[in-house]
Design an enzyme around this catalytic site. Structure first.
Site, mmCIF file in Angstrom:
data_model
loop_
_atom_site.group_PDB
_atom_site.id
_atom_site.type_symbol
_atom_site.label_atom_id
_atom_site.label_comp_id
_atom_site.label_asym_id
_atom_site.label_seq_id
_atom_site.Cartn_x
_atom_site.Cartn_y
_atom_site.Cartn_z
ATOM 1 N N CYS A 15 51.742 47.868 37.589
ATOM 2 C CA CYS A 15 50.589 48.787 37.510
ATOM 3 C C CYS A 15 50.456 49.393 38.903
ATOM 4 O O CYS A 15 49.703 48.904 39.732
ATOM 5 C CB CYS A 15 49.326 48.008 37.142
ATOM 6 S SG CYS A 15 49.522 46.972 35.692
ATOM 7 N N ALA A 16 51.188 50.449 39.178
ATOM 8 C CA ALA A 16 51.483 50.774 40.581
ATOM 9 C C ALA A 16 50.609 51.841 41.234
ATOM 10 O O ALA A 16 50.535 51.896 42.453
ATOM 11 C CB ALA A 16 52.947 51.189 40.702
ATOM 12 N N ALA A 17 49.952 52.714 40.465
ATOM 13 C CA ALA A 17 49.216 53.829 41.101
ATOM 14 C C ALA A 17 47.908 53.342 41.722
ATOM 15 O O ALA A 17 47.283 52.445 41.168
ATOM 16 C CB ALA A 17 48.905 54.900 40.051
ATOM 17 N N ASP A 66 53.594 51.921 29.024
ATOM 18 C CA ASP A 66 52.523 50.939 28.885
ATOM 19 C C ASP A 66 53.134 49.622 29.379
ATOM 20 O O ASP A 66 54.161 49.161 28.845
ATOM 21 C CB ASP A 66 52.124 50.824 27.399
ATOM 22 C CG ASP A 66 50.984 49.843 27.206
ATOM 23 O OD1 ASP A 66 50.800 48.954 28.067
ATOM 24 O OD2 ASP A 66 50.270 49.965 26.195
ATOM 25 N N ASP A 109 49.233 44.024 39.502
ATOM 26 C CA ASP A 109 47.964 44.358 40.158
ATOM 27 C C ASP A 109 47.143 45.043 39.057
ATOM 28 O O ASP A 109 47.161 46.263 38.927
ATOM 29 C CB ASP A 109 48.238 45.283 41.347
ATOM 30 C CG ASP A 109 46.996 45.520 42.187
ATOM 31 O OD1 ASP A 109 46.175 44.598 42.313
ATOM 32 O OD2 ASP A 109 46.842 46.632 42.726
ATOM 33 N N CYS A 164 40.806 43.312 41.843
ATOM 34 C CA CYS A 164 39.815 43.528 42.901
ATOM 35 C C CYS A 164 38.412 43.338 42.348
ATOM 36 O O CYS A 164 37.510 44.095 42.641
ATOM 37 C CB CYS A 164 40.012 44.875 43.576
ATOM 38 S SG CYS A 164 40.138 46.235 42.427
HETATM 39 C C1 LIG Z 1 44.320 48.155 40.280
HETATM 40 S S1 LIG Z 1 45.118 49.611 39.841
HETATM 41 C C2 LIG Z 1 46.660 49.452 40.690
HETATM 42 C C3 LIG Z 1 46.579 49.734 42.169
HETATM 43 C C4 LIG Z 1 47.945 49.792 42.823
HETATM 44 N N1 LIG Z 1 48.707 48.592 42.575
HETATM 45 C C5 LIG Z 1 47.851 50.014 44.328
HETATM 46 O O1 LIG Z 1 47.915 49.050 45.083
HETATM 47 O O2 LIG Z 1 47.724 51.179 44.736
HETATM 48 C C6 LIG Z 1 45.622 49.303 38.206
HETATM 49 C C7 LIG Z 1 46.447 50.397 37.595
HETATM 50 O O3 LIG Z 1 46.890 49.976 36.306
HETATM 51 C C8 LIG Z 1 46.990 51.120 35.488
HETATM 52 N N2 LIG Z 1 47.068 50.677 34.072
HETATM 53 C C9 LIG Z 1 46.069 50.554 33.176
HETATM 54 N N3 LIG Z 1 46.555 50.135 31.990
HETATM 55 C C10 LIG Z 1 47.893 49.984 32.155
HETATM 56 C C11 LIG Z 1 48.950 49.598 31.293
HETATM 57 N N4 LIG Z 1 48.717 49.260 30.010
HETATM 58 N N5 LIG Z 1 50.200 49.558 31.782
HETATM 59 C C12 LIG Z 1 50.443 49.900 33.079
HETATM 60 N N6 LIG Z 1 49.487 50.288 33.944
HETATM 61 C C13 LIG Z 1 48.227 50.328 33.481
HETATM 62 C C14 LIG Z 1 45.752 51.913 35.849
HETATM 63 O O4 LIG Z 1 45.893 53.264 35.466
HETATM 64 C C15 LIG Z 1 45.691 51.706 37.363
HETATM 65 O O5 LIG Z 1 46.348 52.746 38.025
#
Ligand SMILES: C[S@@+](CC[C@H](N)C(=O)[O-])C[C@H]1O[C@@H](n2cnc3c(N)ncnc32)[C@H](O)[C@@H]1O
Length: 338
Positions: free
Chosen positions: A140-142, A194, A212, A266
């Protein structure tokens, strides 16, 4: 539903407003879960003027002058080499006073020199103990803060950054472009799956996986500007652990036997932290807890922790002068024999 807005306790200009409905909800839950510690944590979370911003230097665009300047301003480095697997290439500067360096602009063709972050975000990255050549998945990288931090620790053989939300995926691509040189592009893959499908798509492929997870994100929820959205999020909050467990199950599938997995959030919420990890340990065969207490001992100068009742889980709670977190970090291992 009537939502009262409270002014954040910041000195000078008021830029953020606290969402009353979220604060009431947190008061109820966290005073039960954290006991007396909640009132001090609450004071920090509701006072953006106390928030601190760590400076993670970019090894690919090394700012010597800036480093001197940070020393001059009273910043010190995180850990200062006391954690056995702390990579020398990672340089993160912290200040005890809530000073904030200006953010750098994204400029096509030039790399940024530093990334501003909550210093507790580095704990999940460090817990992965990344080594050169390893295959790593950031599920979950963004927006990409932890992907950037991972690349400060080692040169992975392959780094797969995944993000499900297409808008946030663009933000992730921009972060990578701003911090990582083109020469590393061939080891980095970005995908828009996903995360729950990753395990079946890439079974047993990775040495290390970081989850994350999407979570309640206590700091940002407290300052929700759209009160209806905030109320809606709170009512849907109970569903988050289901998603978090499904992401973890998928991550475990994607991990090779003997590989390490780190889960982080977080939020202070026990349901999204300890309970998620206990569920996974109780229901997934071949997943073992890894003791992470040494990390807490080593960094107690810079971070404050609340008890989690788990050897494999740490909870960083914000405190005055150490206003990092909330950040829950849990470390698991996939056994060799499943
Ligand atoms: C806590 S944020 C990640 C922050 C990131 N790791 C960073 O350090 O910049 C969680 C992310 O998971 C994404 N997310 C939500 N559901 C998801 C899914 N089913 N699969 C993958 N990513 C998902 C969200 O859009 C969000 O960007």
């Amino acid at each position: 539903m009537v939502l009262t807005r409270l002014k954040a306790k910041s000195e000078g200009k008021l830029t953020k407003q606290i969402c009353r409905v979220v604060l009431d909800h947190f008061d109820k839950q966290y005073s039960k879960e954290l006991g007396d510690a909640w009132s001090a944590v609450r004071d920090i979370l509701t006072s953006p003027s106390c928030w601190q911003h760590a400076v993670l230097l970019n090894r690919f665009s090394y700012p010597f002058e800036l480093e001197k300047d940070l020393h001059f301003k009273g910043y010190h480095t995180l850990f200062q080499g006391s954690l056995p697997y702390y990579p020398k290439s990672m340089k993160c500067y912290l200040s005890r006073i809530p000073h904030r360096m200006p953010s750098e602009r994204h400029q096509i063709g030039s790399l940024k020199k530093y990334y501003l972050l909550n210093a507790a975000s580095l704990l999940p990255v460090l817990a992965l103990e990344l080594r050169d050549g390893e295959k790593v998945l950031d599920l979950c990288a963004a927006p990409g803060g932890k992907s950037v931090a991972l690349l400060q620790c080692a040169y992975p053989g392959y780094l797969h950054c995944n993000e499900y939300d297409s808008l946030r995926l663009r933000w992730l691509r921009q972060t990578l472009e701003s911090f990582i040189p083109e020469s590393l592009e061939n080891v980095i893959k970005v995908s828009e799956l996903d995360g729950r499908e990753m395990g079946d798509a890439q079974p047993e492929k990775f040495d290390k996986v970081l989850v994350d997870a999407p979570c309640s994100n206590d700091r940002s929820w407290l300052f929700s500007s759209d009160s209806q959205k905030a109320a809606c999020r709170i009512s849907q909050r109970r569903k988050l652990p289901v998603l978090q467990i499904e992401l973890l199950r998928s991550a475990i599938k994607a991990l090779r036997p003997g590989g390490l997995l780190v889960y982080s959030t977080c939020t202070l919420s026990k349901a999204e932290n300890q309970d998620v990890i206990s569920d996974v340990l109780n229901t997934c065969r071949g997943v073992l807890p890894v003791n992470i207490e040494e990390m807490a001992g080593t960094c107690s100068r810079d971070f404050a922790f609340a008890p989690t009742g788990q050897e494999c889980g740490l909870l960083v709670i914000p405190e005055k002068g150490r206003a990092w977190g909330p950040m829950y970090v849990a470390k698991l291992k996939k056994s060799w024999t499943v």
